[in-house]
Write an enzyme that holds these catalytic residues in place. Structure first.
Site: not given
Ligand code: 5RP
Length: 224
Positions: A34-35, A85, A99, A107, A125
């Site tokens: 989502s980010t 990412d 993940g 990734e 996080k």
């Molecule tokens: C996907 C990932 C994402 O970067 C991780 O889960 C964070 O996701 P979000 O931005 O939705 O919190 O590693 O495999």
């Protein structure tokens, strides 16, 4: 400030950094989640600078395509100028757990091929010790039970993410109950288990900077 707004703020901060890269034409690695999606939605603003992107998942490739951003094969481009990412956890050494979206293997490959890894996340996080978020492991399907038993020997409680098949046709085990003091060692140890494709620890290739969305603005974590 809600979590979505924090994600949008870090996405905007990441776009500024990418736009400030010296190359006229950029080849970018694009993450999943989502980010990362907040970041992707800003990419049309710098479309004329983007020579190519390499996606870390089919989901991201679809969204990039919908936005008219070119998506290519990692084998056809050289070194990526940057990889952007999200993460499920970061510590202050910029080691990550990733993940949550089951895209960890691609990734990790795209991150490895990038000059600069810009990680974007909301402030929740950031952790002192990695491991409260269950560590995702991508596993060859026939090895699932064997790998799970080996992970128990390492002190974790693996749970099969039922119903999830990765873009590579594999399954995910989420390992609960780990308190990861030495992420570099554990990353290598888990990779040694036969049947493991990849694990969600990004310690050999940590982020180069982590942009964290907080109520007081975007905090920047850098190494050292
Ligand atoms: C996907 C990932 C994402 O970067 C991780 O889960 C964070 O996701 P979000 O931005 O939705 O919190 O590693 O495999």
């Amino acid at each position: 400030m809600d979590q979505q707004t924090l994600k949008e703020h870090v996405a905007a901060a990441a776009l500024e950094r990418v736009a400030a890269l010296p190359n006229d034409q950029l080849v970018l690695g694009i993450g999943t989640g989502s980010t990362a999606e907040c970041f992707i939605r800003l990419l049309p603003q710098i479309k004329s600078r983007i020579e190519m992107t390499v996606s870390s998942s089919e989901r991201t490739a679809t969204l990039l395509g919908e936005l008219g951003i070119p998506v290519g094969d990692l084998n056809s481009v050289g070194v990526l100028d940057a990889y952007i990412d999200g993460a499920d956890e970061t510590n202050d050494q910029l080691q990550l757990i990733k993940g949550g979206g089951a895209a960890l293997t691609r990734e990790k490959i795209v991150a490895a091929a990038a000059e600069v890894f810009i990680c974007i996340a909301d402030g929740s996080k950031r952790v002192g010790t990695l491991g409260a978020f269950p560590l995702p492991i991508e596993v060859i399907p026939m090895a699932r039970s064997y790998v799970a038993r080996e992970l128990v020997k390492l002190g974790g409680q693996p749970i099969w993410r039922e119903g999830v098949i990765t873009d590579n046709g594999n399954v995910i085990l989420d390992v609960h109950g780990l308190s990861i003091d030495n992420a570099l060692a554990l990353e290598g140890q888990i990779n040694q288990i036969t049947g493991v494709v990849c694990n969600g620890l990004f310690a050999r290739r940590p982020a180069d900077c982590v942009l964290l969305g907080t109520a007081h603005g975007v905090e920047v974590l850098t190494p050292g």
